[in-house]
Scaffold this motif. Structure first.
Motif, mmCIF file in Angstrom:
data_model
loop_
_atom_site.group_PDB
_atom_site.id
_atom_site.type_symbol
_atom_site.label_atom_id
_atom_site.label_comp_id
_atom_site.label_asym_id
_atom_site.label_seq_id
_atom_site.Cartn_x
_atom_site.Cartn_y
_atom_site.Cartn_z
ATOM 1 N N GLY A 162 8.325 -6.409 11.566
ATOM 2 C CA GLY A 162 9.214 -7.018 10.580
ATOM 3 C C GLY A 162 8.914 -6.565 9.166
ATOM 4 N N ALA A 163 7.741 -5.977 8.934
ATOM 5 C CA ALA A 163 7.401 -5.469 7.600
ATOM 6 C C ALA A 163 8.426 -4.410 7.197
ATOM 7 C CB ALA A 163 6.000 -4.878 7.604
ATOM 8 N N VAL A 164 8.706 -4.332 5.911
ATOM 9 C CA VAL A 164 9.709 -3.395 5.402
ATOM 10 C C VAL A 164 9.033 -2.178 4.788
ATOM 11 C CG1 VAL A 164 11.602 -3.087 3.756
ATOM 12 C CG2 VAL A 164 11.370 -5.247 5.003
ATOM 13 N N LEU A 165 9.523 -1.009 5.157
ATOM 14 C CA LEU A 165 9.034 0.261 4.623
ATOM 15 C C LEU A 165 9.860 0.641 3.406
ATOM 16 C CD1 LEU A 165 7.174 2.785 5.193
ATOM 17 C CD2 LEU A 165 9.162 3.763 6.363
ATOM 18 N N ARG A 166 9.212 0.816 2.281
ATOM 19 C CA ARG A 166 9.883 1.343 1.080
ATOM 20 C C ARG A 166 9.680 2.848 1.079
ATOM 21 N NH1 ARG A 166 7.688 -0.440 -3.987
ATOM 22 N NH2 ARG A 166 9.399 0.777 -4.811
ATOM 23 N N ILE A 167 10.765 3.574 0.828
ATOM 24 C CA ILE A 167 10.718 5.034 0.814
ATOM 25 C C ILE A 167 11.088 5.525 -0.574
ATOM 26 C CG2 ILE A 167 11.705 7.148 1.789
ATOM 27 C CD1 ILE A 167 12.251 5.579 4.375
ATOM 28 N N SER A 168 10.290 6.420 -1.115
ATOM 29 C CA SER A 168 10.528 6.978 -2.438
ATOM 30 C C SER A 168 11.942 7.526 -2.559
ATOM 31 C CB SER A 168 9.529 8.114 -2.672
ATOM 32 O OG SER A 168 9.935 8.944 -3.729
ATOM 33 N N PRO A 169 12.623 7.255 -3.680
ATOM 34 C CA PRO A 169 13.951 7.838 -3.893
ATOM 35 C C PRO A 169 13.933 9.370 -3.874
ATOM 36 C CG PRO A 169 13.504 6.124 -5.518
ATOM 37 C CD PRO A 169 12.222 6.357 -4.768
ATOM 38 N N ALA A 170 12.786 9.957 -4.190
ATOM 39 C CA ALA A 170 12.687 11.421 -4.203
ATOM 40 C C ALA A 170 12.860 12.025 -2.812
ATOM 41 C CB ALA A 170 11.347 11.852 -4.795
ATOM 42 N N ILE A 171 12.649 11.234 -1.778
ATOM 43 C CA ILE A 171 12.808 11.736 -0.413
ATOM 44 C C ILE A 171 14.282 11.855 -0.052
ATOM 45 C CG2 ILE A 171 12.346 11.229 2.033
ATOM 46 C CD1 ILE A 171 9.599 10.162 1.126
ATOM 47 N N THR B 218 0.849 -1.191 0.000
ATOM 48 C CA THR B 218 0.000 0.000 0.000
ATOM 49 C C THR B 218 0.882 1.238 0.000
ATOM 50 O OG1 THR B 218 -1.724 -1.187 1.222
ATOM 51 C CG2 THR B 218 -1.842 1.220 1.227
ATOM 52 N N ARG B 219 0.621 2.122 -0.929
ATOM 53 C CA ARG B 219 1.411 3.352 -1.057
ATOM 54 C C ARG B 219 0.675 4.513 -0.407
ATOM 55 N NH1 ARG B 219 4.705 4.690 -6.436
ATOM 56 N NH2 ARG B 219 5.726 2.809 -5.635
ATOM 57 N N TYR B 220 1.426 5.309 0.339
ATOM 58 C CA TYR B 220 0.907 6.503 1.009
ATOM 59 C C TYR B 220 1.716 7.715 0.573
ATOM 60 C CZ TYR B 220 -1.116 3.021 4.139
ATOM 61 O OH TYR B 220 -1.805 1.952 4.644
ATOM 62 N N GLN B 221 1.037 8.780 0.224
ATOM 63 C CA GLN B 221 1.706 10.060 -0.017
ATOM 64 C C GLN B 221 2.074 10.616 1.356
ATOM 65 O OE1 GLN B 221 2.456 11.150 -3.148
ATOM 66 N NE2 GLN B 221 1.572 9.177 -3.709
ATOM 67 N N VAL B 222 3.302 11.117 1.493
ATOM 68 C CA VAL B 222 3.728 11.584 2.812
ATOM 69 C C VAL B 222 4.312 12.980 2.773
ATOM 70 C CG1 VAL B 222 4.154 9.287 3.792
ATOM 71 C CG2 VAL B 222 6.007 10.462 2.584
ATOM 72 N N GLU B 223 4.111 13.647 3.879
ATOM 73 C CA GLU B 223 4.878 14.839 4.197
ATOM 74 C C GLU B 223 6.080 14.335 4.972
ATOM 75 O OE1 GLU B 223 2.555 18.121 5.938
ATOM 76 O OE2 GLU B 223 0.822 16.842 5.482
ATOM 77 N N VAL B 224 7.203 15.012 4.827
ATOM 78 C CA VAL B 224 8.424 14.571 5.480
ATOM 79 C C VAL B 224 8.824 15.566 6.552
ATOM 80 C CG1 VAL B 224 10.862 13.997 5.132
ATOM 81 C CG2 VAL B 224 9.162 13.357 3.402
ATOM 82 N N ALA B 225 9.119 15.040 7.734
ATOM 83 C CA ALA B 225 9.619 15.836 8.858
ATOM 84 C C ALA B 225 11.024 15.324 9.161
ATOM 85 C CB ALA B 225 8.699 15.708 10.056
ATOM 86 N N ALA B 226 12.035 16.022 8.663
ATOM 87 C CA ALA B 226 13.407 15.538 8.781
ATOM 88 C C ALA B 226 14.295 16.437 9.625
ATOM 89 C CB ALA B 226 14.008 15.363 7.389
#
Length: 152
Positions: free
Chosen positions: A132-141, A27-35
């Motif tokens: 244990g599930a793996v989070l995929r993060i967009s390369p654009a981040i 499942t893909r979610y659009q995210v705001e990033v707080a870095a």
């Protein structure tokens, strides 16, 4: 001519915003990033809603113990903690809003984490999320590698 330039600029801005996503259990979610510290402190405070299919990804400089709270947060959330390898190490599901200011309770991770994903409450259950599930993060981040200091 000016209208064409404006439309191109607007469309490119929308497209780049759409490149900020994470994927979890297909499942893909659009995210705001707080870095940074300021955006992590603000988080989702004072918002009345979070659009379906959206969330906020918090990126910490290093993996370590994390605890989030719901101070001034009006939206019930699932708070999901991930380690350096982007594996889910802890879940706080259906965390209720809190208007008690500094008296709001913390919701800690059960293990050291570097990434924290906040989604609307119920999303973790809906996708059958397990530790244990793996989070995929967009390369654009452009997440820096915690061990080598390079982009992953």
């Amino acid at each position: 001519m000016a209208l064409g330039v404006l439309m191109g600029w607007l469309l490119s801005g929308c497209a780049s915003g759409m490149d900020r996503w994470v994927e979890l259990e297909g499942t893909r979610y659009q995210v705001e990033v707080a870095a940074d510290a300021a955006s992590r402190a603000q988080g989702l405070m004072y918002r009345d809603s979070l659009e379906d299919g959206h969330g906020m990804l918090f990126i910490h400089d290093e993996q370590g113990p994390q605890a989030y709270w719901m101070k001034n947060t009006r939206i019930p959330l699932d708070i999901l903690y991930f380690d350096n390898e982007r594996r889910l190490v802890s879940q706080q599901r259906d965390v209720p809003p809190c208007s008690a200011g500094d008296r709001c309770p913390p919701y800690p991770s059960d293990a050291p984490a570097r990434f924290v994903l906040e989604l609307n409450a119920g999303q973790a259950a809906q996708i059958g999320l397990r530790n244990g599930a793996v989070l995929r993060i967009s390369p654009a981040i452009g997440v820096p590698d915690a061990t080598a200091g390079s982009q992953r």
